[in-house]
Design a protein around this motif. Structure first.
Motif, short mmCIF file in Angstrom:
data_model
loop_
_atom_site.label_atom_id
_atom_site.label_comp_id
_atom_site.label_asym_id
_atom_site.label_seq_id
_atom_site.Cartn_x
_atom_site.Cartn_y
_atom_site.Cartn_z
N GLY A 48 53.32 45.65 113.15
CA GLY A 48 51.67 44.95 112.49
C GLY A 48 50.97 44.15 112.96
N HIS A 52 48.40 43.54 108.75
CA HIS A 52 48.52 44.46 108.37
C HIS A 52 49.58 45.25 108.90
N ALA A 61 46.06 51.13 107.70
CA ALA A 61 46.27 48.97 108.29
C ALA A 61 46.73 49.97 109.11
N ALA A 64 44.06 49.45 111.99
CA ALA A 64 43.11 48.06 111.34
C ALA A 64 44.09 46.66 112.15
N GLY A 65 45.40 46.90 111.76
CA GLY A 65 46.50 46.18 113.22
C GLY A 65 46.24 46.49 114.51
N ASP A 259 53.30 42.77 110.23
CA ASP A 259 51.63 42.32 110.21
C ASP A 259 51.63 41.21 110.16
#
Length: 362
Positions: A48, A52, A61, A64-65, A259
């Protein structure tokens, strides 16, 4: 045309790179400024980033990551999960497969759940188990090519058969989170394993009379060894020594990022476990074990160069070697005919601009 000091497979060339139709058209010597042009980074082990998580089965997610890491020069990224119940493995595979076919990610990496309880590190021990041929077959079929790699501890019951099953299906088998002996490690390599998952970390430490998996992987010619170059997982001296043993063609820089990469210190989650990030270091709340990293590939490159690895070798470790480790031959180097994945770096090796497939990333 991009002008600068171009890091190519043949060495550093002062000149320009020409791009056409999404591919590298030519590398021509000539006048150059102070920029350094390198191939896009290839991160084959990422959980991540940018807030995200890739470990929850959430496709948006992952999208976006991946965008967060792209901004740091990672033009090819494999989404890694951690040990989890089979239902989550299945859900995540179904959710991430479209992203693979769209080209957002280069595949899915299952880091577990077929790992050692003794060397689980930040893996959730509640989910660890022996390999299941049925589980492996189901996620491979469900992914329709998206399942790129799976990490297994070779000493677990059925592990060697699982490695053979993965290889037969075109999936990269990796060895990691293992308490294996040298002999058990080499049996895993003989069965077809070709990647060592973050070598040194999550492994029985080497001893001169019991070399264990670290020496078994560093010395295994078919194996690409992953290294987390953040100065936390590995001392710089260890990184330089290990890369010297393998050579750049068998050493892959990875982030193992969670993340929290790019985010503020605080409380996070990994595999159902609480993680505390302080001064950029992620550790499990329950026992203080290192829980992934907050690293990005551009920072890993700078760390490797700072550890004494030449720029050309560090770039190979960040691009060409990890690309080859997962079977990607169309990228990872600056050479005519390859995909135009390029990163323009300043003199201090910080990212200025990123190109993916011939298009600049905003």
């Amino acid at each position: 045309m991009l002008n600068g000091r171009i890091v190519t497979p043949a060495g550093v060339v002062d000149g320009s790179v020409a791009v056409a139709d999404g591919l590298i058209a030519a590398v021509e010597p000539g006048d150059a400024g102070t920029d350094v042009i390198v191939p896009g980074f290839v991160d084959i082990h990422t959980h991540g980033g940018g807030g995200h998580a890739f470990t929850l089965g959430d496709a948006e997610a992952v999208r976006a990551g991946a965008a967060f890491h792209l901004g740091h020069g990672t033009t090819t990224l494999v989404a890694s999960l951690v040990s989890s119940p089979f239902e989550l493995m299945r859900t995540a595979t179904a959710a991430y497969a479209p992203l693979f076919h769209e080209g957002v990610i280069a595949g899915i990496h299952f880091e577990g759940p077929y790992l050692s309880a003794v060397r689980c590190g930040a893996q959730n021990p509640a989910y660890l188990r022996d390999p299941s041929a049925d589980e492996i077959a189901e996620v491979i079929k469900l992914g329709e090519g998206a399942v790129r790699m799976m990490t297994i501890a070779p000493e677990r019951a059925g592990a060697l058969d699982a490695i053979r099953q993965l290889v037969a299906a075109g999936v990269v088998a990796a060895i990691g989170h293992t308490d294996a002996t040298w002999e058990q490690t080499r049996a895993g390599v003989a069965a077809g394993a070709t990647v060592g998952t973050h070598v040194f970390n999550g492994m029985r430490p080497p001893h001169h009379r019991e070399p264990g998996p670290v020496f078994g992987l560093l010395d295994a010619a078919p194996v690409v060894c992953e290294f987390i170059a953040d100065g936390i997982h590995l001392h710089d001296g260890t990184l330089a020594f290990a890369a010297g043993v393998t050579g750049p063609a068998r050493a892959a820089l990875i982030t193992d990022a969670m993340d929290a990469a790019g985010m503020a210190d605080g409380r996070y989650e990994l595999g159902g476990q609480a993680v505390l990030v302080a001064d950029g270091v992620a550790r499990l709340e329950r026992d203080g074990a290192i829980a992934g990293s907050t690293l990005t590939m551009d920072a890993a490159l700078r760390r490797a160069v700072g550890a004494g690895i030449t720029l050309a070798d560090a770039v190979t470790m960040a691009s060409a070697t990890p690309a080859r480790a997962i079977g990607l031959t169309d990228r990872g180097a600056i050479a005519p005919g390859l995909r135009a994945d390029l990163v323009v770096l300043a003199e201090d090796l910080t990212v200025k601009r990123v190109m993916r497939g011939g298009a600049w990333v905003s």
